[in-house]
Design a protein around this motif. Sequence first.
Motif, mmCIF file in Angstrom:
data_model
loop_
_atom_site.group_PDB
_atom_site.id
_atom_site.type_symbol
_atom_site.label_atom_id
_atom_site.label_comp_id
_atom_site.label_asym_id
_atom_site.label_seq_id
_atom_site.Cartn_x
_atom_site.Cartn_y
_atom_site.Cartn_z
ATOM 1 N N ARG A 94 32.256 70.288 76.664
ATOM 2 C CA ARG A 94 32.731 71.733 75.291
ATOM 3 C C ARG A 94 32.100 70.536 73.634
ATOM 4 O O ARG A 94 32.377 70.981 73.041
ATOM 5 N N GLU A 95 31.404 69.451 74.352
ATOM 6 C CA GLU A 95 31.074 68.555 73.466
ATOM 7 C C GLU A 95 29.859 69.229 72.277
ATOM 8 O O GLU A 95 28.623 68.794 72.958
ATOM 9 N N ILE A 96 29.934 69.635 71.404
ATOM 10 C CA ILE A 96 28.909 70.200 70.628
ATOM 11 C C ILE A 96 27.527 68.829 70.141
ATOM 12 O O ILE A 96 26.692 68.994 69.851
ATOM 13 N N THR A 97 28.361 67.928 70.064
ATOM 14 C CA THR A 97 27.550 66.708 69.801
ATOM 15 C C THR A 97 28.487 65.689 70.554
ATOM 16 O O THR A 97 29.285 66.048 70.942
ATOM 17 N N PRO A 98 27.541 64.707 70.712
ATOM 18 C CA PRO A 98 29.030 63.009 71.296
ATOM 19 C C PRO A 98 29.450 62.810 70.880
ATOM 20 O O PRO A 98 30.251 62.750 69.500
ATOM 21 N N SER A 99 30.640 62.858 71.599
ATOM 22 C CA SER A 99 32.310 62.421 70.509
ATOM 23 C C SER A 99 32.460 60.745 70.159
ATOM 24 O O SER A 99 31.501 60.539 70.690
ATOM 25 N N VAL A 100 33.053 60.144 69.448
ATOM 26 C CA VAL A 100 33.266 59.117 68.707
ATOM 27 C C VAL A 100 32.957 58.423 70.237
ATOM 28 O O VAL A 100 32.519 57.649 70.045
ATOM 29 N N GLY A 101 34.555 58.379 71.106
ATOM 30 C CA GLY A 101 34.151 57.593 72.205
ATOM 31 C C GLY A 101 33.096 56.990 72.610
ATOM 32 O O GLY A 101 32.736 56.443 73.760
ATOM 33 N N SER A 102 32.291 58.550 73.333
ATOM 34 C CA SER A 102 30.687 58.361 73.727
ATOM 35 C C SER A 102 30.322 57.391 73.008
ATOM 36 O O SER A 102 29.086 56.952 73.382
ATOM 37 N N ASP A 103 29.528 57.656 71.574
ATOM 38 C CA ASP A 103 28.934 57.001 70.955
ATOM 39 C C ASP A 103 29.655 55.789 70.809
ATOM 40 O O ASP A 103 28.693 54.357 70.772
ATOM 41 N N LYS A 104 30.202 55.167 70.569
ATOM 42 C CA LYS A 104 30.732 53.644 70.403
ATOM 43 C C LYS A 104 30.173 53.179 72.245
ATOM 44 O O LYS A 104 29.756 52.321 72.055
ATOM 45 N N ALA A 105 30.969 54.338 72.995
ATOM 46 C CA ALA A 105 31.062 52.465 74.104
ATOM 47 C C ALA A 105 28.403 53.126 74.764
ATOM 48 O O ALA A 105 28.137 52.301 75.312
ATOM 49 N N PHE A 106 28.361 54.151 74.155
ATOM 50 C CA PHE A 106 26.981 53.908 74.415
ATOM 51 C C PHE A 106 26.096 53.183 73.183
ATOM 52 O O PHE A 106 25.167 51.677 73.923
ATOM 53 N N ARG A 107 26.943 52.434 72.485
ATOM 54 C CA ARG A 107 26.436 51.880 71.177
ATOM 55 C C ARG A 107 26.661 50.127 72.076
ATOM 56 O O ARG A 107 25.697 49.630 71.680
ATOM 57 N N MET A 108 27.719 50.404 72.519
ATOM 58 C CA MET A 108 27.663 49.302 73.234
ATOM 59 C C MET A 108 28.089 48.473 74.270
ATOM 60 O O MET A 108 26.868 47.441 73.884
ATOM 61 N N CYS A 109 27.146 49.498 75.095
ATOM 62 C CA CYS A 109 26.437 48.767 76.287
ATOM 63 C C CYS A 109 25.290 48.819 75.724
ATOM 64 O O CYS A 109 24.536 47.859 76.394
ATOM 65 N N ASP A 110 24.403 49.202 74.780
ATOM 66 C CA ASP A 110 23.122 49.258 74.423
ATOM 67 C C ASP A 110 23.375 47.684 73.380
ATOM 68 O O ASP A 110 22.286 46.690 73.786
ATOM 69 N N LYS A 111 24.242 47.548 73.013
ATOM 70 C CA LYS A 111 23.912 45.629 72.176
ATOM 71 C C LYS A 111 24.105 44.624 73.512
ATOM 72 O O LYS A 111 24.067 43.591 73.266
ATOM 73 N N GLU A 112 24.791 45.301 74.992
ATOM 74 C CA GLU A 112 25.168 44.790 75.370
ATOM 75 C C GLU A 112 24.430 44.386 76.835
ATOM 76 O O GLU A 112 24.409 43.663 77.913
ATOM 77 N N GLU A 113 23.054 45.279 76.604
ATOM 78 C CA GLU A 113 21.946 45.189 77.432
ATOM 79 C C GLU A 113 22.872 46.326 79.032
ATOM 80 O O GLU A 113 22.586 45.740 80.057
ATOM 81 N N ILE A 114 23.854 46.792 78.870
ATOM 82 C CA ILE A 114 24.816 47.591 80.211
ATOM 83 C C ILE A 114 23.970 48.682 80.605
ATOM 84 O O ILE A 114 23.762 49.321 79.786
ATOM 85 N N PRO A 115 23.290 49.006 81.592
ATOM 86 C CA PRO A 115 23.000 50.161 82.229
ATOM 87 C C PRO A 115 24.072 51.055 82.534
ATOM 88 O O PRO A 115 25.150 50.579 82.375
ATOM 89 N N MET A 116 23.173 51.955 82.106
ATOM 90 C CA MET A 116 24.717 53.349 82.016
ATOM 91 C C MET A 116 24.144 54.934 82.434
ATOM 92 O O MET A 116 22.665 55.229 83.245
ATOM 93 N N ALA A 117 25.027 55.513 82.990
ATOM 94 C CA ALA A 117 25.580 56.697 83.438
ATOM 95 C C ALA A 117 26.698 57.417 82.507
ATOM 96 O O ALA A 117 27.284 57.284 81.827
ATOM 97 N N LEU A 118 26.683 58.861 82.508
ATOM 98 C CA LEU A 118 27.585 60.031 81.532
ATOM 99 C C LEU A 118 27.655 61.018 83.020
ATOM 100 O O LEU A 118 26.899 61.658 83.305
ATOM 101 N N TYR A 119 28.678 60.875 82.265
ATOM 102 C CA TYR A 119 29.588 62.439 83.100
ATOM 103 C C TYR A 119 30.123 62.965 82.824
ATOM 104 O O TYR A 119 30.692 62.901 81.703
ATOM 105 N N ILE A 120 29.718 64.548 82.455
ATOM 106 C CA ILE A 120 29.838 65.928 82.379
ATOM 107 C C ILE A 120 31.068 65.965 82.568
ATOM 108 O O ILE A 120 30.895 66.954 83.249
ATOM 109 N N ASN A 121 32.786 66.324 82.382
ATOM 110 C CA ASN A 121 33.866 65.981 83.168
ATOM 111 C C ASN A 121 34.144 67.788 82.324
ATOM 112 O O ASN A 121 33.223 68.506 81.171
ATOM 113 N N ARG A 122 35.068 68.336 83.023
ATOM 114 C CA ARG A 122 35.403 69.874 83.239
ATOM 115 C C ARG A 122 34.553 71.240 82.831
ATOM 116 O O ARG A 122 34.166 71.653 82.044
ATOM 117 N N VAL A 123 33.577 71.097 83.234
ATOM 118 C CA VAL A 123 32.749 72.298 83.327
ATOM 119 C C VAL A 123 32.934 73.053 83.920
ATOM 120 O O VAL A 123 32.285 74.143 83.602
#
Length: 693
Positions: free
Chosen positions: A108-137
């Motif tokens: 139900r996120e019309i824009t990425p949540s704050v927590g997701s945004d922070k997680a993406f930025r942290m992973c990018d900064k540390e060069e850690i591969p990512m996956a995204l699970y969209i819950n509660r479909v």
Amino acid sequence: MKNYTTDKIRNITLLGNSGTGKTAMVEAMLYNSKAIDRMGSVASGNTVSDFTEEEIARGNSINTAYAACEWRGFKFNIIDAPGDFDYVGEQRLAMRVGDIGMVVATAREITPSVGSDKAFRMCDKEEIPMALYINRVDEPNADYAATVKAYQEAYGKRIVPFSIPIMEGENMIGYVDVLDHKAYKIGERDEASEMPIPSELEEAASKYHNELMEQVAESSEELLDKFFSEEPFTEQEIETGISASILQGSLVPVFGGSVNRNLGITFMMDTFGRFFPASTDGKSVMAHNAAGEEVELNCDPDGPLAAFVFKTIVDPFVGRISIFRVVSGTFTAEDVAYNLENEQEERISGLYVMRGKKQLEVDKLVAGDIGAVNKLSNTKTNQTLSRKEQALKIEPVPMPVPCLTMAITSAAKGEEDKVMQGMLKLADEDPSFTIGNDQETSQLLISGQGEQQLNTLCAKLKNKYGTEAVLSEARVPYRETIRKKVRVQGKHKKQSGGHGQYGDVWIRFEPGDQDELVFEEEVVGGAVPKNYFPAVEKGLREAVLEGPLAGYPVVRLKAILDDGSYHDVDSNEMSFVQAARLAYRNGMPQADPVILEPISAVEVHIPDDYLGDIMGDMSKRRGRILGMGADSDEKGFQVVSAEAPASELTKYATDLRSMTQGRGYFTAEFVRYEQAPPEVADKVIAASNKEEE
């Protein structure tokens, strides 16, 4: 649990906002792997990873938890990091030991949540591969396709679904495997049986499949040439290309489902084993040896032992449990480990993998694996265990700078020592807060990331050590000074039989240019003997600790002893100490005393969109904007440099978080004292008078 080789280990760190379903995902993964017989729930307080009293009471994670399970020839180490922004220290430590950042969001996120945004930025900064699970479909108003689109707009073409939920109304009945272009109906334990791809999903499935083929092509020059020649990729080329793209960070696989109903989880788990990086694929880690030389550590079971402790649990029954990742070498149950940081040996009495608080005994752990030991007496979180003959220290994870400080007192009178001792023990578990006595304000101060963290620490203190603590606003360490020159007499004369007491001084007080008292003497003709000069200075240094207006220390004061008198029999050092104090007490009110307030240099890091609001708010706090510019560490962020009174920043951590939806953060450092405005000074003086009453 059997032993696994490094290439079969997957370390998965769960990230994202609180309440998105990370803890429930741990339950589903453990249940599917038959590590547990039934899935617990956060509401019932019976989940594997949220097992402390505080987490059960609050209904959300406040500690990093780790659970191991076996899945179709692989070992998964699942690291559940708390999502609240107060626990960024826990998140950083969890990131250090994970090879995969699994971001959990909702449909139900019309824009990425704050927590997701922070997680993406942290992973990018540390060069850690990512996956995204969209819950509660399967919830009302959920829209998987719209959420995918929102993340693609935010993070680009690297966001590509690997699965598309198949819905019947609000019920998820299956999923489309985008890469293999097949559809599956979900059965027991999320097991699947093949079914036709629904016609309404055919277009989306083909679109996402083509995007994945483009990712395969872009993973190497050879495959790119093959793609443009319209030659089909082999199955091996697809697997190699997908894996390479994930490792490089150019591909973020997206999965959809419902963790509470255990839907879409087994497909995700299979994908982790099939495509995601093993510990051996990660970058090397830098350490230092006993000589201070830099050593590069690879994830090699035959390398020198280096195990990084990323979490400490103090269990009332088991004692201290230290959870670590083996960065290099092989850790055995019979090891004698060595901590280079404090130069202490640690005898190992049992080696375990964890499933929440449950311990499963193992005989060894190879490089890339995660495990735990009990009752280490000298090793704390963020430290390294190695062997004495090849002692190593891995660079610690930088902890966030505390931005909220509060006073902490015992609810029961006389138990302040218990509060301090209990908090020092809790610091073993959470190194992101500090505690200490402020000699000036006579308060015990605790500093952390926010009110929730500090309140949680107080709850832990009560539950674990039976000591109740109360938080209150910390006193601001004001100062006082003078603006006029005065010359006053201080005369101490006392007769009480036998020898009396006599000391007489004339002292000029004037504004100085140093914080420390400057004492000089210009006595002529021996009016005050030289041997009494130190006593006069001592009396003044004791006196300046309490100013005339509100009792705060006096700074920028110059005192010049220029005259006085003495008595051959009755004068002594104590008499001149008292005379100096009297001169200070008489002179300071006449010298136009003023209140000084501490000024802090502030750096506020905020997304571009909030720049105007933050600058306006800083002005309301009597802050002076010194400059602004793009944040070199955070893409899309601005850094505002300012100076502001410390009294206006006491709750700024909470306010800034509210103004920026949790995205902003700041640092503050004391720079100097400035004269407080009259309205501020009046409040400070009134508060002091009220305390005296």
